[in-house]
Design a protein around this motif. Structure first.
Motif, PDB file in Angstrom:
ATOM      1  N   CYS A   6       0.873  -1.182   0.000  1.00 61.06           N
ATOM      2  CA  CYS A   6       0.000   0.000   0.000  1.00 61.06           C
ATOM      3  C   CYS A   6       0.909   1.230   0.000  1.00 61.06           C
ATOM      4  CB  CYS A   6      -0.918   0.015   1.211  1.00 61.06           C
ATOM      5  SG  CYS A   6      -1.914   1.538   1.281  1.00 61.06           S
ATOM      6  N   TYR A   8       0.160   4.222   0.583  1.00 64.98           N
ATOM      7  CA  TYR A   8      -0.206   5.192   1.626  1.00 64.98           C
ATOM      8  C   TYR A   8       0.261   4.711   2.999  1.00 64.98           C
ATOM      9  CZ  TYR A   8      -3.021   7.230  -2.036  1.00 64.98           C
ATOM     10  OH  TYR A   8      -3.421   7.795  -3.221  1.00 64.98           O
ATOM     11  N   CYS A   9       0.019   3.432   3.293  1.00 64.48           N
ATOM     12  CA  CYS A   9       0.449   2.866   4.575  1.00 64.48           C
ATOM     13  C   CYS A   9       1.939   2.522   4.563  1.00 64.48           C
ATOM     14  CB  CYS A   9      -0.356   1.611   4.897  1.00 64.48           C
ATOM     15  SG  CYS A   9      -2.126   1.914   5.064  1.00 64.48           S
ATOM     16  N   HIS A  60      -7.398  -0.400  -0.518  1.00 66.83           N
ATOM     17  CA  HIS A  60      -6.981  -1.018   0.754  1.00 66.83           C
ATOM     18  C   HIS A  60      -8.195  -1.026   1.689  1.00 66.83           C
ATOM     19  CE1 HIS A  60      -3.749  -1.185   4.131  1.00 66.83           C
ATOM     20  NE2 HIS A  60      -4.495  -2.270   4.070  1.00 66.83           N
ATOM     21  N   CYS A  64      -6.348   1.612   5.187  1.00 68.24           N
ATOM     22  CA  CYS A  64      -6.590   3.051   5.052  1.00 68.24           C
ATOM     23  C   CYS A  64      -7.799   3.365   4.167  1.00 68.24           C
ATOM     24  CB  CYS A  64      -5.345   3.728   4.495  1.00 68.24           C
ATOM     25  SG  CYS A  64      -4.907   3.203   2.821  1.00 68.24           S
TER      26      CYS A  64
HETATM   27 ZN   LIG Z   1      -3.264   1.545   3.053  1.00 60.58          ZN
END
Ligand SMILES: [Zn+2]
Length: 100
Positions: A6, A8-9, A60, A64
């Motif tokens: 991911c 973002y994570c 996801h 998130c």
């Molecule tokens: Zn994520």
């Protein structure tokens, strides 16, 4: 188990945390009322389905909840990279060393 990164994570996580969301980089027509029925059908349903690198949207869902894009090799089912939604499509030749 397949791991998906991911963006973002910033973690590699099991595929069960993610949901496939279709082909990436498909732009909605600016004025759908000006399209023919065939053009509208193509926008809604016609996809590239390549043998090789495929650009996909993923979400996801158990993390998130954000959408992101991925470049996946369809023959080996290997993710080449993931990147945030809105970022440009990466160059396939740089990913694989082969032009498509
Ligand atoms: Zn994520």
């Amino acid at each position: 188990m397949l791991l998906i990164h991911c963006p973002y994570c910033e973690q590699d996580l099991p595929e069960l945390e993610f949901a496939y969301a279709g082909e990436a980089h498909i732009a909605r027509p600016a004025d759908p009322s000006k399209l023919t029925d065939e053009e509208w059908r193509d926008f809604l349903f016609i996809r590239t389905n390549p043998r090789g690198v495929h650009f996909e949207r993923w979400r996801h869902i158990n993390g998130c909840a954000r959408f992101f894009n991925a470049a996946r090799e369809t023959v080996s089912d290997r993710f080449l990279l993931t990147y945030k939604a809105g970022e440009p499509r990466p160059d396939v030749a740089k990913l694989t060393g082969v032009a498509q």
